[in-house]
Each structure stands twice: as C-alpha cells, then as structure tokens.
Design a protein around this motif. Sequence first.
Motif, short mmCIF file in Angstrom:
data_model
loop_
_atom_site.label_atom_id
_atom_site.label_comp_id
_atom_site.label_asym_id
_atom_site.label_seq_id
_atom_site.Cartn_x
_atom_site.Cartn_y
_atom_site.Cartn_z
N UNK A 281 -84.29 1.00 -6.08
CA UNK A 281 -84.00 0.30 -7.69
C UNK A 281 -82.91 1.06 -8.37
N UNK A 282 -82.22 2.09 -7.72
CA UNK A 282 -81.02 2.54 -8.61
C UNK A 282 -79.65 1.97 -8.03
N UNK A 283 -79.04 1.57 -9.05
CA UNK A 283 -77.67 0.76 -8.54
C UNK A 283 -76.43 1.73 -9.04
N UNK A 284 -75.89 2.43 -8.30
CA UNK A 284 -74.87 3.58 -8.27
C UNK A 284 -73.82 3.38 -7.19
N UNK A 285 -72.67 3.55 -7.35
CA UNK A 285 -71.47 3.44 -6.59
C UNK A 285 -71.27 4.69 -5.93
N UNK A 286 -70.58 4.87 -4.95
CA UNK A 286 -70.12 6.29 -4.27
C UNK A 286 -69.22 6.78 -5.32
N UNK A 287 -68.37 6.20 -5.93
CA UNK A 287 -67.56 6.80 -7.06
C UNK A 287 -68.20 7.27 -8.04
N UNK A 288 -69.31 6.68 -8.61
CA UNK A 288 -70.07 7.36 -9.70
C UNK A 288 -71.03 8.48 -9.06
N UNK A 289 -71.46 8.37 -7.99
CA UNK A 289 -71.97 9.55 -7.28
C UNK A 289 -71.19 10.86 -7.42
N UNK A 290 -69.99 10.46 -6.86
CA UNK A 290 -69.05 11.75 -7.02
C UNK A 290 -68.55 12.32 -8.40
N UNK A 291 -68.38 11.28 -9.17
CA UNK A 291 -67.72 11.49 -10.68
C UNK A 291 -69.04 12.26 -11.42
N UNK A 292 -70.27 11.91 -11.20
CA UNK A 292 -71.28 12.63 -11.74
C UNK A 292 -71.85 13.63 -11.12
N UNK A 293 -71.53 14.13 -10.12
CA UNK A 293 -71.84 15.29 -9.42
C UNK A 293 -73.06 15.21 -8.48
N UNK A 294 -73.43 13.75 -8.31
CA UNK A 294 -74.75 13.84 -7.57
C UNK A 294 -74.54 14.17 -6.01
N UNK A 295 -73.28 14.30 -5.28
CA UNK A 295 -73.11 14.35 -3.98
C UNK A 295 -73.15 16.09 -3.91
N UNK A 296 -72.66 16.82 -5.00
CA UNK A 296 -72.75 18.30 -4.98
C UNK A 296 -74.32 18.49 -5.11
N UNK A 297 -74.96 17.87 -5.99
CA UNK A 297 -76.52 18.14 -6.03
C UNK A 297 -77.14 18.10 -4.84
N UNK A 298 -76.94 16.81 -4.09
CA UNK A 298 -77.49 16.46 -2.97
C UNK A 298 -77.39 17.51 -1.84
N UNK A 299 -76.14 18.04 -2.00
CA UNK A 299 -75.82 18.83 -0.83
C UNK A 299 -76.31 20.41 -1.27
N UNK A 300 -76.00 20.79 -2.39
CA UNK A 300 -76.40 22.07 -2.81
C UNK A 300 -77.85 22.36 -2.82
N UNK A 301 -78.36 21.27 -3.47
CA UNK A 301 -80.08 21.69 -3.71
C UNK A 301 -80.98 21.08 -2.99
#
Length: 72
Positions: A44-64
């Motif tokens: 149920x979460x609609x997010x693009x790959x670009x948004x994930x990168x811009x908002x730091x989501x990828x870093x969160x997933x990788x680090x935490x």
Amino acid sequence: MSEEQFKEFLEVAGGDDPWGLGFRKQLKRAEDLDAVVELAKEIGFVISAEEMIERGGLIFLYDHLDLWDIDA
C-alpha cells in the motif's frame, strides 16, 4: 508520497512485530531498488525509486536493516 507516509513505510520496514519481520525478509530477497519499490506497492505504499533515493530510504534500509549485507 507524503513525508508522513514515507516515515510510516520506514517504520513498517523496521518493525519488530511478526508482520514487520516478514516484510523485512521479503526486502532482503529483493534484488534491486525496483524490487523494493514493488514490495512497497504490494503493502500500500506508492513510492518511486527516485523518491526512495532522494528521501534517504535506500540508505536507511541498507544501514539499519542490514539489507544486501555484502559480508553474508
């Protein structure tokens, strides 16, 4: 995706309840960022790959969440 929804997604991904742990297992099997985006859509979460990168989501997933652990 709003900032509040994005934070909620990160909370779900980092949750310690059985559902969150199950979702995290799915995330660990994701081969790339596009697969993570598809998993987010499935719950149920609609997010693009670009948004994930811009908002730091990828870093969160990788680090935490120790996703894509290169030492494993």
